[in-house]
Enzyme design. Structure first.
Site, mmCIF file in Angstrom:
data_model
loop_
_atom_site.group_PDB
_atom_site.id
_atom_site.type_symbol
_atom_site.label_atom_id
_atom_site.label_comp_id
_atom_site.label_asym_id
_atom_site.label_seq_id
_atom_site.Cartn_x
_atom_site.Cartn_y
_atom_site.Cartn_z
ATOM 1 N N GLU A 90 21.216 29.355 54.556
ATOM 2 C CA GLU A 90 21.257 29.536 53.104
ATOM 3 C C GLU A 90 20.137 28.755 52.435
ATOM 4 O O GLU A 90 19.769 27.671 52.864
ATOM 5 C CB GLU A 90 22.587 29.013 52.557
ATOM 6 C CG GLU A 90 23.775 29.799 53.047
ATOM 7 C CD GLU A 90 25.096 29.162 52.634
ATOM 8 O OE1 GLU A 90 25.203 28.687 51.485
ATOM 9 O OE2 GLU A 90 26.010 29.136 53.465
ATOM 10 N N CYS A 103 16.310 24.651 47.333
ATOM 11 C CA CYS A 103 17.099 23.824 48.242
ATOM 12 C C CYS A 103 17.118 24.550 49.585
ATOM 13 O O CYS A 103 17.549 25.704 49.654
ATOM 14 C CB CYS A 103 18.512 23.680 47.689
ATOM 15 S SG CYS A 103 19.627 22.803 48.802
ATOM 16 N N CYS A 110 25.599 21.990 61.662
ATOM 17 C CA CYS A 110 25.312 20.554 61.591
ATOM 18 C C CYS A 110 26.302 19.836 62.488
ATOM 19 O O CYS A 110 27.435 20.265 62.648
ATOM 20 C CB CYS A 110 25.486 20.075 60.144
ATOM 21 S SG CYS A 110 25.114 18.328 59.901
ATOM 22 N N CYS A 114 30.660 15.327 58.470
ATOM 23 C CA CYS A 114 31.199 14.803 57.206
ATOM 24 C C CYS A 114 32.433 15.625 56.814
ATOM 25 O O CYS A 114 32.403 16.850 56.813
ATOM 26 C CB CYS A 114 30.150 14.860 56.092
ATOM 27 S SG CYS A 114 28.694 13.873 56.452
ATOM 28 N N CYS A 117 32.392 18.463 54.028
ATOM 29 C CA CYS A 117 31.241 19.367 53.997
ATOM 30 C C CYS A 117 31.503 20.672 54.751
ATOM 31 O O CYS A 117 32.015 20.665 55.873
ATOM 32 C CB CYS A 117 30.040 18.652 54.605
ATOM 33 S SG CYS A 117 28.550 19.662 54.612
ATOM 34 N N CYS A 331 25.832 24.793 49.350
ATOM 35 C CA CYS A 331 25.498 25.284 50.681
ATOM 36 C C CYS A 331 26.626 25.228 51.685
ATOM 37 O O CYS A 331 27.520 24.433 51.588
ATOM 38 C CB CYS A 331 24.293 24.532 51.206
ATOM 39 S SG CYS A 331 22.836 25.482 50.863
HETATM 40 N N1 SAH Z 1 22.684 16.330 55.956
HETATM 41 C C1 SAH Z 1 22.000 15.913 54.758
HETATM 42 C C2 SAH Z 1 21.619 17.095 53.931
HETATM 43 C C3 SAH Z 1 22.799 17.816 53.282
HETATM 44 S S1 SAH Z 1 22.573 17.522 51.643
HETATM 45 C C4 SAH Z 1 22.831 14.901 54.028
HETATM 46 O O1 SAH Z 1 23.937 14.629 54.459
HETATM 47 O O2 SAH Z 1 22.351 14.313 53.074
HETATM 48 C C5 SAH Z 1 23.922 18.092 50.836
HETATM 49 C C6 SAH Z 1 24.567 17.030 49.988
HETATM 50 O O3 SAH Z 1 25.792 17.553 49.502
HETATM 51 C C7 SAH Z 1 24.903 15.772 50.777
HETATM 52 O O4 SAH Z 1 24.863 14.662 49.941
HETATM 53 C C8 SAH Z 1 26.309 16.072 51.173
HETATM 54 O O5 SAH Z 1 27.000 14.905 51.546
HETATM 55 C C9 SAH Z 1 26.841 16.714 49.926
HETATM 56 N N2 SAH Z 1 28.034 17.539 50.120
HETATM 57 C C10 SAH Z 1 28.416 18.228 51.202
HETATM 58 N N3 SAH Z 1 29.578 18.862 50.993
HETATM 59 C C11 SAH Z 1 29.942 18.589 49.741
HETATM 60 C C12 SAH Z 1 31.050 18.939 48.941
HETATM 61 N N4 SAH Z 1 32.035 19.723 49.401
HETATM 62 N N5 SAH Z 1 31.079 18.484 47.671
HETATM 63 C C13 SAH Z 1 30.082 17.703 47.200
HETATM 64 N N6 SAH Z 1 29.018 17.336 47.898
HETATM 65 C C14 SAH Z 1 28.951 17.741 49.170
#
Ligand code: SAH
Length: 340
Positions: A90, A103, A110, A114, A117, A331
């Site tokens: 995406e 973006c 991944c 987390c 996510c 995303c």
């Molecule tokens: N792997 C990298 C890049 C992903 S960035 C990283 O972790 O930074 C995407 C951002 O959105 C990251 O800060 C991630 O923690 C956050 N994110 C992921 N899922 C989310 C969610 N459900 N709600 C809010 N933020 C989220």
């Protein structure tokens, strides 16, 4: 078969010389590729012999638009791109007053895990090549027909888990013969792979480093971000200090507010103390609900109170405006839907 977009400019020159081509061809080919040419046939200033030589061992990679959504609210464009092997990633293009920001994804899936996510559900399938990362910018720009001026590496994947290809991509997208996007207009977001932050600092590429912090202490961070079992907050912040010292760039933090997990006034105080000496900026993101996860965001009032608490403690914090809410622009969600 070689994707010439996986070569850096100097490597492209070397390659062309190795097949008996002149150095100046590199400039022509690099420029065609980055403008979105989809075949050697389009490269009208190359001789037929040169084109035939290239076609023997190399190809022009493309990205297919599998789905595209345009937000009626704010013009945000979301792409589900299909890679040559059928995998999907995406990318999202957002309209800001300073121009178009894309973006982009760095991996298919991944492995960071987390808990909140969507991108990590199902794990890592594979990393993207440098050319595949770049193609998102090239083909979104071509489709929209306007210049993309800013890049955030905040899509699917952990960019520092795909270090070599990401660095190659950064060099290429910044190159004056290509898209020429300034490093200061690029940010890279990481969940905190500490050794790679030091390695990135050594590359001396003046992009903005964004850290997905999401917790004010190790107990909370351990419970939502597995990477914290390996690298604790103190080590992460030490790497940030080093990065800021070497590059002269301010660090940015992302903090997803999850109701009842990390959004109390006590958490705000702890967070303020944690980042105080870093002269950073904190981006507060009300957590996005992911179907498989039971995390909820707080009310607008609670989110505002958290921000105001940080501000009153002298910490620069803003709440991220939600764009593309009608097209599930965050995303991981679209790819997941298609996988099903
Ligand atoms: N792997 C990298 C890049 C992903 S960035 C990283 O972790 O930074 C995407 C951002 O959105 C990251 O800060 C991630 O923690 C956050 N994110 C992921 N899922 C989310 C969610 N459900 N709600 C809010 N933020 C989220």
């Amino acid at each position: 078969m070689i994707d010439l977009k996986d070569f850096e400019y100097d490597e492209l020159i070397e390659y062309l010389q190795s097949i008996g081509e002149k150095k100046f061809r590199a400039e022509q080919i690099f420029s065609w590729l980055h403008k979105g040419a989809e075949s050697y046939g389009e490269m009208t200033n190359l001789s037929k012999i040169t084109r035939e030589k290239l076609e023997k061992d190399t190809y022009v990679s493309t990205l297919k638009i599998r789905e595209k959504y345009v937000s009626r609210i704010d013009g945000t464009v979301k792409y589900l791109f299909e890679l040559p092997d059928g995998n999907c990633i995406e990318s999202v293009v957002m309209r800001y007053h300073h121009g178009l920001t894309i973006c982009i994804s760095s991996q298919v899936g991944c492995r960071m895990g987390c808990r909140f996510c969507a991108s990590t559900i199902g794990g890592l399938y594979r990393s993207l090549t440098a050319g595949e990362i770049l193609n998102q910018v090239i083909f979104a720009q071509k489709d929209i027909g306007e210049r993309i001026s800013n890049i955030v590496m905040m899509g699917i994947g952990e960019p520092l888990d795909n270090f070599e290809n990401v660095v190659k991509f950064l060099h290429n997208v910044n190159h004056e013969k290509g898209l020429n996007i300034g490093y200061r207009h690029i940010s890279l977001s990481t969940c905190g792979v500490v050794p790679m932050i030091y390695k990135l600092a050594e590359e001396k590429i003046p992009i903005t480093l964004t850290i997905s912090l999401h917790a004010p202490n190790d107990a909370i961070r351990d419970s939502i971000m597995p990477v914290n079992h390996k690298y604790k907050i103190a080590e992460l912040l030490e790497a940030c200090r080093e990065y800021a010292g070497i590059t002269g760039r301010r660090i940015s933090f992302e903090y997803s507010l999850i109701h009842g997990v990390n959004d109390s006034m006590e958490n705000a105080k702890e967070l303020a103390n944690l980042v105080r000496d870093l002269h950073s900026h904190i981006n507060l993101i009300p957590v996005n609900k992911v179907e498989e996860r039971n995390f909820e965001k707080g009310s607008g009032k609670e989110i505002k109170a958290f921000q105001e608490k940080l501000t009153s403690l002298g910490i620069n914090a803003t709440v991220r405006r939600e764009l593309g809410s009608d097209i599930s622009a965050s995303c991981g969600q679209l790819r997941k839907k298609v996988l099903k």
